[in-house]
Design an enzyme around this catalytic site. Structure first.
Site, PDB file in Angstrom:
ATOM      1  N   ASP A 344       0.836  -1.196   0.000  1.00 39.66           N
ATOM      2  CA  ASP A 344       0.000   0.000   0.000  1.00 39.66           C
ATOM      3  C   ASP A 344       0.878   1.256   0.000  1.00 39.66           C
ATOM      4  O   ASP A 344       1.859   1.339   0.753  1.00 39.66           O
ATOM      5  CB  ASP A 344      -0.887  -0.027   1.240  1.00 39.66           C
ATOM      6  CG  ASP A 344      -1.785   1.183   1.355  1.00 39.66           C
ATOM      7  OD1 ASP A 344      -2.634   1.359   0.467  1.00 39.66           O
ATOM      8  OD2 ASP A 344      -1.634   1.942   2.330  1.00 39.66           O
ATOM      9  N   GLU A 381       1.790  -0.332  -5.027  1.00 41.75           N
ATOM     10  CA  GLU A 381       0.910   0.784  -5.340  1.00 41.75           C
ATOM     11  C   GLU A 381       1.860   1.980  -5.455  1.00 41.75           C
ATOM     12  O   GLU A 381       2.278   2.554  -4.444  1.00 41.75           O
ATOM     13  CB  GLU A 381      -0.125   1.003  -4.237  1.00 41.75           C
ATOM     14  CG  GLU A 381      -1.121   2.096  -4.584  1.00 41.75           C
ATOM     15  CD  GLU A 381      -2.134   2.341  -3.481  1.00 41.75           C
ATOM     16  OE1 GLU A 381      -3.296   2.678  -3.803  1.00 41.75           O
ATOM     17  OE2 GLU A 381      -1.776   2.216  -2.288  1.00 41.75           O
TER      18      GLU A 381
END
Length: 695
Positions: A344, A381
């Site tokens: 993330d 990401e």
């Protein structure tokens, strides 16, 4: 339990608690602590410890590690730490509070039974509202299981939320919302045809980490992007967490998925922690040495630099923190048999200790070059919340990236935007502009159109605007740029024409995604048209708004059938799963290029027509056993007559036409029939795929 156990000095490694039949070694890192105390409890909710163990610098500290060995201490013993140190003022960068109970950052299992985030934010003793860790006996029978080695080009990823996948009453599993509940749904995943599940955060996270107005509505942190214990499975997904069965229950899930031929990818959050900003709670890292673990302002150490939008940013390239992150990942692979990680806001991990963007971040290269992670999939990401956007330029070579540019161009094209054909072609061919110049491959591109963050696929074609009022933030949260189209009416409708168009658009997205080079990722529930009623930020909605309603399997069986068949089509065509970029050159031994581009006429793509919304291409089979493919995407508002290429000795058969009703919309090879003509009439807003056969 006895009130006192004999003690020995203990050892620095391993960090955390290590159980043996002779006792337990405890070790924790703190460079700046001056007083350290270990507290032992009978249970996770005991009011008082049965033994408190003050550690002495002279015998229980080696360099920056504090350690003690407790003889004959059994597994199942609960514990916490307390520390005190210099610089109690917040402008020192420290948050030592001698009465605060701290969670061991290396704990293998934790309990949040009595946890109060509010109490941890305030000064003073929180002994009766703190989290607790438990000593576990780490033995487990893997029955010969090892992480899978599914090649990236053959991967089809399915992103799901462990709790929400089975928490709805319609799931009819024995233990809804748990690792065990997910095991019961493995046959569904097998039947769907995906190769990997990507689990939203399953490391222990703080469910109470939501804004005050959201908490007042009875909502909690649902997605899990608020990690505090990176070595522990989340207790909320366990059936018997108060028995310390976290690792066993998670391993049961991994082993069962592996037996079914599916890999496990974990969504991990190393960019920030649950301790939030300056007024956030003291859980572990902040009370042990936040000055080491977080990015702090250069001049005012009470200010935490926030590149994540969550109040703090992990100082990932500090040597200790980098070692913590890498050893944690290696643990999940070595001891939990994980097949991959999705990071993330990974670009936050590319920042140096002063917040600058590093060209070669040590932690990212350390992950890439770790021998234990050599066969582990790494997915970034590739952006953070402070404006750093690294899609196509994320440090390293092995890292795949969530391709946000693929998502946006497919959404724009399917929603009807013009002038996109050149970039569209690049995206569906693996985004060579992003990856080829650096020597990377199509498999570096994780292609997706929807994910947990944003509209579901159903809502993408049902809402022009987000509708997040239920989150308690006056609809200010969530992204406002959704690149969506409601097909004429905002929200639910009974108008047959609009409902039909929305269903066709969903099929169009699935068709394009599964016909693209790169690694496709699907969002759980999209295949049965799960809706969140226009809420594009359900991070706090642990309720039926987010949960998968299994009644939709029956209600939308036609869409589910289409997705299954599209996955099967992809799997029988190695030409869609290439490891190397397409060249446009004629394949040796065949009279056809690996790819050729067309418009309504053969070899006349409409590259220079700014109004064009039709793109066609022919994809050659890898060998003589694979059928060639001819794919047409017509996102215009008109029916188009498409000329088909002539390939000697072969005839075209219709395989996919998203405008047709089920089951005519996708046809298996054994049921296909030659067209007998060299053109095809394609309806508006439609994707068509044809396969050729020998005759």
């Amino acid at each position: 339990m006895q009130q006192h156990y004999k003690l020995r000095h203990g050892q620095t490694y391993p960090l955390g608690s290590k159980f043996t039949l002779k006792g337990v070694n405890f070790s924790i890192f703190s460079r700046y602590a001056e007083e350290v105390e270990l507290l032992l409890f009978d249970s996770s909710d005991s009011d008082e410890p049965f033994q408190s163990i003050p550690l002495k610098k002279e015998i229980n500290r080696t360099f920056f590690s504090w350690h003690v060995y407790v003889s004959k201490l059994p597994a199942g013993t609960w514990y916490s730490w307390r520390m005190d140190g210099p610089g109690h003022a917040r402008d020192s960068g420290f948050r030592f509070e001698k009465n605060k109970h701290l969670v061991d950052p290396w704990a293998r299992a934790v309990s949040q039974k009595r946890w109060s985030r509010k109490a941890a934010c305030q000064p003073g003793d929180n002994s009766r509202t703190s989290m607790r860790c438990v000593v576990i006996d780490d033995k487990y029978d893997w029955e010969g299981d090892t992480p899978l080695a599914i090649r990236s080009e053959k991967s089809i990823i399915y992103e799901l939320h462990v709790g929400g996948f089975t928490r709805h009453p319609s799931s009819k599993v024995t233990h809804p919302g748990t690792f065990s509940g997910l095991i019961e749904k493995i046959p569904y995943l097998q039947d769907l045809g995906i190769t990997h599940v990507e689990l939203l955060p399953v490391m222990a996270f703080d469910e109470q980490d939501v804004p005050d107005n959201t908490a007042k509505l009875g909502l909690k942190n649902y997605w899990g992007y608020s990690t505090h214990s990176f070595f522990s499975p989340h207790p909320g997904y366990c059936v018997t967490p108060e028995q310390g069965t976290h690792a066993q229950e998670f391993r049961d899930l991994v082993k069962a998925l592996h037996k079914a031929g599916m890999g496990v990818i974990m969504d991990v959050v190393f960019n920030h922690t649950a301790e939030a900003g300056a007024d956030g709670p003291v859980i572990n890292f902040r009370g042990i040495g936040g000055k080491t673990f977080y990015h702090l302002d250069q001049y005012d150490k009470s200010i935490l630099r926030d590149y994540t939008g969550c109040g703090n940013t992990v100082n990932a390239n500090h040597p200790l923190v980098a070692r913590f992150i890498i050893s944690c990942l290696e643990y999940w692979v070595r001891e939990m048999h994980i097949d991959g990680f999705r990071f993330d806001l990974a670009s936050a991990m590319a920042r140096g200790e002063s917040g600058e963007v590093l060209q070669d971040p040590p932690v990212l290269w350390g992950i890439e070059l770790s021998e234990q992670l050599l066969k582990t999939k790494l997915i970034a990401e590739a952006w953070d919340a402070a404006g750093l956007y690294q899609v196509g330029s994320f440090p390293g070579y092995r890292w795949a990236e969530w391709n946000g540019r693929y998502r946006d161009i497919i959404r724009q094209f399917v929603c009807g935007d013009k002038g996109l054909l050149n970039e569209l072609a690049t995206r569906i061919c693996g985004s060579s502009d992003l990856y080829e110049p650096q020597g990377r491959l199509p498999i570096n591109s994780i292609n997706f159109v929807t994910c947990h963050d944003g509209f579901t696929l159903h809502d993408l074609f049902s809402y022009n605007k987000k509708h997040n009022e239920a989150n308690g933030e006056n609809n200010r949260d969530g992204c406002s740029n959704n690149i969506s189209y409601n097909c004429g009416i905002e929200g639910n409708t009974n108008k047959a024409a609009i409902v039909a168009l929305r269903r066709k658009q969903a099929k169009n997205v699935f068709a394009i995604l599964l016909l693209s080079q790169g690694v496709p990722m699907l969002l759980a529930g999209d295949e049965i048209l799960h809706s969140q009623q226009g809420n594009n930020n359900c991070y706090c909605q642990d309720n039926e708004l987010s949960w998968i309603d299994w009644n939709m399997v029956t209600q939308n069986v036609d869409i589910l059938r289409f997705v299954k068949a599209m996955i099967a089509l992809r799997k029988r065509h190695p030409s869609i799963m290439r490891r190397r970029f397409l060249t446009g050159n004629v394949i040796e031994g065949k009279n056809i290029a690996d790819i050729s581009w067309h418009g309504t006429e053969i070899n006349k793509p409409l590259w220079n027509n700014p109004e064009a919304r039709i793109l066609a291409f022919t994809l050659a089979g890898i060998d003589h056993h694979e059928a060639d493919l001819h794919i047409v995407m017509n996102m215009s508002d008109e029916i188009a007559i498409i000329e088909l290429p002539t390939i000697k000795g072969k005839k075209w058969c219709l395989a996919v036409d998203t405008s047709l009703p089920s089951p005519q919309d996708i046809i298996s090879p054994q049921n296909q029939k030659p067209l007998g003509k060299n053109f095809y009439s394609i309806n508006s807003k439609t994707v068509v795929a044809l396969e050729n056969v020998n005759f």
